[in-house]
Design a protein around this motif. Structure first.
Motif, PDB file in Angstrom:
ATOM      1  N   THR A   1       0.831  -1.206   0.000  1.00 15.39           N
ATOM      2  CA  THR A   1       0.000   0.000   0.000  1.00 15.39           C
ATOM      3  C   THR A   1       0.861   1.250   0.000  1.00 15.39           C
ATOM      4  OG1 THR A   1      -1.548  -1.236   1.358  1.00 15.39           O
ATOM      5  CG2 THR A   1      -1.932   1.118   1.148  1.00 15.39           C
TER       6      THR A   1
ATOM      7  N   PHE B   1       2.403   1.809  -3.339  1.00 16.46           N
ATOM      8  CA  PHE B   1       1.377   2.280  -4.280  1.00 16.46           C
ATOM      9  C   PHE B   1       1.167   3.776  -4.143  1.00 16.46           C
ATOM     10  CE2 PHE B   1      -2.416   2.342  -6.715  1.00 16.46           C
ATOM     11  CZ  PHE B   1      -3.372   3.038  -6.011  1.00 16.46           C
TER      12      PHE B   1
ATOM     13  N   LEU C   1      -2.008  -5.552  -4.303  1.00 18.95           N
ATOM     14  CA  LEU C   1      -1.946  -5.281  -2.875  1.00 18.95           C
ATOM     15  C   LEU C   1      -3.281  -5.421  -2.188  1.00 18.95           C
ATOM     16  CD1 LEU C   1      -2.737  -2.011  -3.180  1.00 18.95           C
ATOM     17  CD2 LEU C   1      -0.374  -1.974  -3.709  1.00 18.95           C
ATOM     18  N   THR C   2      -4.381  -5.496  -2.946  1.00 11.91           N
ATOM     19  CA  THR C   2      -5.636  -5.765  -2.245  1.00 11.91           C
ATOM     20  C   THR C   2      -5.644  -7.161  -1.666  1.00 11.91           C
ATOM     21  OG1 THR C   2      -6.527  -6.327  -4.384  1.00 11.91           O
ATOM     22  CG2 THR C   2      -7.125  -4.196  -3.481  1.00 11.91           C
ATOM     23  N   THR C   3      -5.069  -8.146  -2.364  1.00 11.73           N
ATOM     24  CA  THR C   3      -5.091  -9.499  -1.800  1.00 11.73           C
ATOM     25  C   THR C   3      -4.255  -9.569  -0.533  1.00 11.73           C
ATOM     26  OG1 THR C   3      -3.599  -9.869  -3.624  1.00 11.73           O
ATOM     27  CG2 THR C   3      -5.626 -11.120  -3.601  1.00 11.73           C
TER      28      THR C   3
ATOM     29  N   GLY D   1      -3.545  -7.110   1.572  1.00 10.04           N
ATOM     30  CA  GLY D   1      -4.204  -6.409   2.669  1.00 10.04           C
ATOM     31  C   GLY D   1      -5.502  -7.072   3.090  1.00 10.04           C
ATOM     32  N   GLY D   2      -6.224  -7.672   2.125  1.00 11.42           N
ATOM     33  CA  GLY D   2      -7.507  -8.277   2.471  1.00 11.42           C
ATOM     34  C   GLY D   2      -7.350  -9.470   3.398  1.00 11.42           C
TER      35      GLY D   2
ATOM     36  N   ALA E   1      -2.741  -2.132  -8.047  1.00 11.72           N
ATOM     37  CA  ALA E   1      -3.870  -2.091  -7.112  1.00 11.72           C
ATOM     38  C   ALA E   1      -4.367  -3.501  -6.802  1.00 11.72           C
ATOM     39  CB  ALA E   1      -4.992  -1.245  -7.701  1.00 11.72           C
ATOM     40  N   LYS E   2      -4.447  -4.332  -7.837  1.00 10.04           N
ATOM     41  CA  LYS E   2      -4.985  -5.669  -7.595  1.00 10.04           C
ATOM     42  C   LYS E   2      -4.073  -6.468  -6.680  1.00 10.04           C
ATOM     43  CE  LYS E   2      -7.376  -5.721 -11.951  1.00 10.04           C
ATOM     44  NZ  LYS E   2      -6.637  -5.311 -13.155  1.00 10.04           N
TER      45      LYS E   2
END
Lengths: 611, 72
Positions: free
Chosen positions: B32, B35, B53-55, B57-58, B50-51
């Motif tokens: 994040t 980014f 780091l969402t995994t 962080g999620g 974006a894709k």
């Protein structure tokens, strides 16, 4: 008034009694009435003999209506000779029946024997009847320091539609004083037990009323409403939350209340107050909390062993007669203790009622919250209860979780049995939760990107907006120049590397080849640089940085020339095969200049980077 | 009852929840941060990061919630 009504009813029954039901004879009846708590338990051992012409498979049990109103739990089981050994009890099915030709004011229950009773055979079984609110406080209002006296009415003769040959009755009261009791023939008192009997050969529906007035200071806790919520999470936890509304159901408290006296002499003052409650939670219960609307209540003790977890809680104040309190208890259980899988369906196996000991519950509502994505839900319960389904929206839910709601009234601790809730669940539905979190964060990032893209200037032709636009373009050009210069420096490094290789291996041809390729690369790079330089020179807002950029380019050119010169001398020297010392001397001077220039170029690059 | 019932446990062992939470959150936060730095300094935008780091962080935030006792 209540006493005379009871007596009248009992006499009516015995007067109107019709001849006994044929076939069965009760050869021995032993009744034990336990009055040691506010829940009255009558345990009877009946020996039934079939004297009639045919096999009988049903035995009738009779209770007077007044008593049957308070009946909470009735169970019949085969007689265990050794009372010490607790075997899992197999109970017989019991139904309410209304046979004809029976005197009014009596409720009948029919026990179905699994194997019928053949003619001449006899069979012994136990009946346990549990009554709530059967003890009446007398006097009905007491002061804070008084002891609590209660009244119990029953019949010395066992009420039955059959002839009873031999019967006996014993009443067990708590270890305190007995105020008064009805004396009939063959009555004796032994310590805290009152024995009536044995009586022989009594006709059907015979009864003789007795009354016992005694002291009972045991806590009369009644839960008027208990809402028990069981939430299942497949990530490893079953969370149980219980909301209690308690009332003290004994003699009402009258007069003044003083806080000091109960604390000063606890055992003497207010002996019948509810000071603490004990709950037996399942073993391995964790995260136990005890709080109410105000906040956490710290007067509690928790002790766990391998069979149970014992929780002792004290309400915020000792409860006297007629007082109420409300609180919440919650705890978590590990998933593998409660949730099982068989035949493709999962089921939850958990106790139904409250874990508190000796608590009477007026209304119990159990809500089982199943994880989202459960389907095909059904309940298997050991007794009847009202059921329906609701929805609850909880953490990370889209459509909500299915909730099975069960309701039952008038419960005693004997109702705390296991029940099962069956449902189907797809394992992949568990991924829904992390996917929701991931999509949330993803949308946040997309929002950031959109925000950065968005152009929120009001006028597109104002001077400041145009200036900003041009500055952006200049920045882009400078960044590209920066990239190109970096690539140039990379090719310089390649040349130096080839020189080092030369000094190591002495191969001149490889060195020359490297020189040729770098020449080509550098030509391309200078071609790329040209349009950028022209653009920068023409743009008006790049004036400040232009000087620095031009300086950078010029220095880089100088560096390149020096490097090329050094390279050529080195190659010539190797071709002439002069000594190593010689070569070093020749290129030493050039090397110094080269390093100095390199340093300046690096500084300028850094400066440009920061723009 | 036909076949004996088998106890159900969570797919990831309970004892690992805090460790997994720390690791995945660390990865997610580092990505994040990079980014946001990239977005703030460059004038060209990117989307593919974006894709990724969402995994990170999620899953990290899911295990953080579970180890804190909020069994979602």
């Amino acid at each position: 008034m209540g006493i005379s009504r009871f007596v009248l009813l009992v006499f009516t029954i015995s007067m109107l009694a019709s001849p006994a039901l044929s076939d069965l004879v009760l050869s021995k009846v032993d009744r034990r009435i336990y009055l040691t708590s506010h829940i009255v338990r009558i345990s009877s051992t009946l020996e039934v003999e079939n004297a009639g012409p045919e096999t009988v498979s049903k035995v009738l049990l009779a209770f007077p209506d007044l008593q049957a109103q308070n009946l909470a739990y009735l169970m019949a089981s085969p007689h265990e000779a050794k009372a010490k050994v607790k075997v899992s009890v197999v109970s017989f099915p019991i139904d309410v029946v209304k046979p004809e030709d029976m005197p009014p004011g009596v409720t009948f229950y029919s026990v179905s024997l699994p194997q019928g009773l053949t003619v001449g055979a006899s069979f012994t079984f136990d009946v346990l009847a549990v009554f709530t609110q059967a003890l009446r406080p007398m006097p009905e209002q007491i002061g804070q320091a008084d002891i609590q006296l209660v009244l119990y009415q029953d019949s010395a003769y066992y009420l039955s539609p059959y002839v009873v040959k031999v019967q006996s009755l014993s009443l067990k009261v708590p270890d305190s004083r007995i105020e008064s009791y009805t004396t009939l023939q063959s009555t004796k008192v032994q310590g805290s037990e009152i024995k009536y009997g044995p009586y022989e050969n009594l006709p059907a529906f015979s009864s003789s009323p007795i009354t016992v007035h005694f002291e009972n200071n045991l806590p009369f806790a009644i839960a008027q409403e208990l809402v028990r919520e069981i939430e299942i999470s497949h990530w490893g936890n079953v969370l149980v939350t219980e909301h209690y509304k308690l009332i003290h159901g004994g003699a009402q408290s009258k007069g003044e209340f003083s806080r000091l006296e109960p604390q000063a002499r606890e055992n003497v003052q207010g002996p019948s107050a509810v000071r603490y409650l004990v709950a037996h939670l399942p073993p391995r219960a964790h995260s136990v909390y005890y709080r109410d609307a105000i906040g956490n209540i710290s007067t509690s003790h928790l002790r766990g062993d391998s069979k149970k977890t014992e929780l002792l809680i004290e309400p915020r104040y000792p409860m006297f007669g007629g007082w109420r309190t409300a609180f919440t208890i919650g705890y978590g259980l590990p998933l593998q203790d409660c949730l099982y899988e068989s035949e493709g369906r999962r089921f939850l196996n958990i106790t139904f009622s409250s874990p508190m000991i000796e608590l009477v519950i007026d209304t119990l509502i159990v809500k089982v919250v199943l994880p989202e994505g459960s389907s095909d839900i059904s309940v298997a319960a050991p007794f009847f209860m009202k059921q329906w389904q609701e929805t609850k929206i909880s953490h990370l839910d889209i459509v909500g979780r299915a909730v099975v709601v069960l309701e039952k009234t008038n419960l005693v601790p004997e109702h705390n049995q296991y029940f099962q809730v069956y449902y189907k669940f797809n394992r992949l539905s568990m991924l829904r939760e992390p996917l929701m979190l991931i999509s949330g964060i993803f949308f946040f990032f997309v929002a950031c990107i959109v925000y950065m893209h968005a152009d929120t200037s009001i006028s597109k032709f104002s001077a400041s907006y145009l200036a900003k636009q041009q500055w952006e373009e200049v920045r882009v050009a400078i960044q590209q120049v920066h990239n190109i210069i970096c690539r140039c420096l990379a090719t310089h490094d390649k040349l130096e590397a080839s020189l080092r290789d030369l000094s190591r291996t002495g191969e001149v041809q490889a060195c020359k080849a490297a020189r040729k390729s770098t020449d080509g690369l550098l030509k391309e790079l200078s071609k790329e640089l040209k349009p950028l330089m022209t653009f920068l020179q023409s743009s008006p807002s790049a004036v400040q940085v232009l000087s620095k950029v031009e300086e950078l380019v010029a220095k880089e050119k100088e560096l390149l020339e020096k490097l090329m010169a050094k390279h050529s001398t080195a190659v010539e020297a190797y071709e002439k095969k002069s000594g190593a010392r010689d070569i070093e001397n020749r290129i030493a001077l050039q090397q110094q200049k080269i390093t100095a220039l390199r340093q300046e170029v690096d500084d300028l690059l850094e400066f440009i980077d920061e723009i | 009852m036909a076949p004996p019932a088998k106890a159900i446990t969570s797919p990831v062992p309970d004892a690992w929840y805090p460790t997994l939470a720390v690791f995945m959150l660390a990865i997610g936060l580092v990505l994040t941060a990079s980014f946001f730095i990239y977005e703030a300094t460059s004038s060209k935008r990117n989307r593919s990061l974006a894709k990724e780091l969402t995994t990170g962080g999620g899953f990290g935030s899911l295990f953080l919630l579970l180890s804190a006792g909020v069994y979602v």
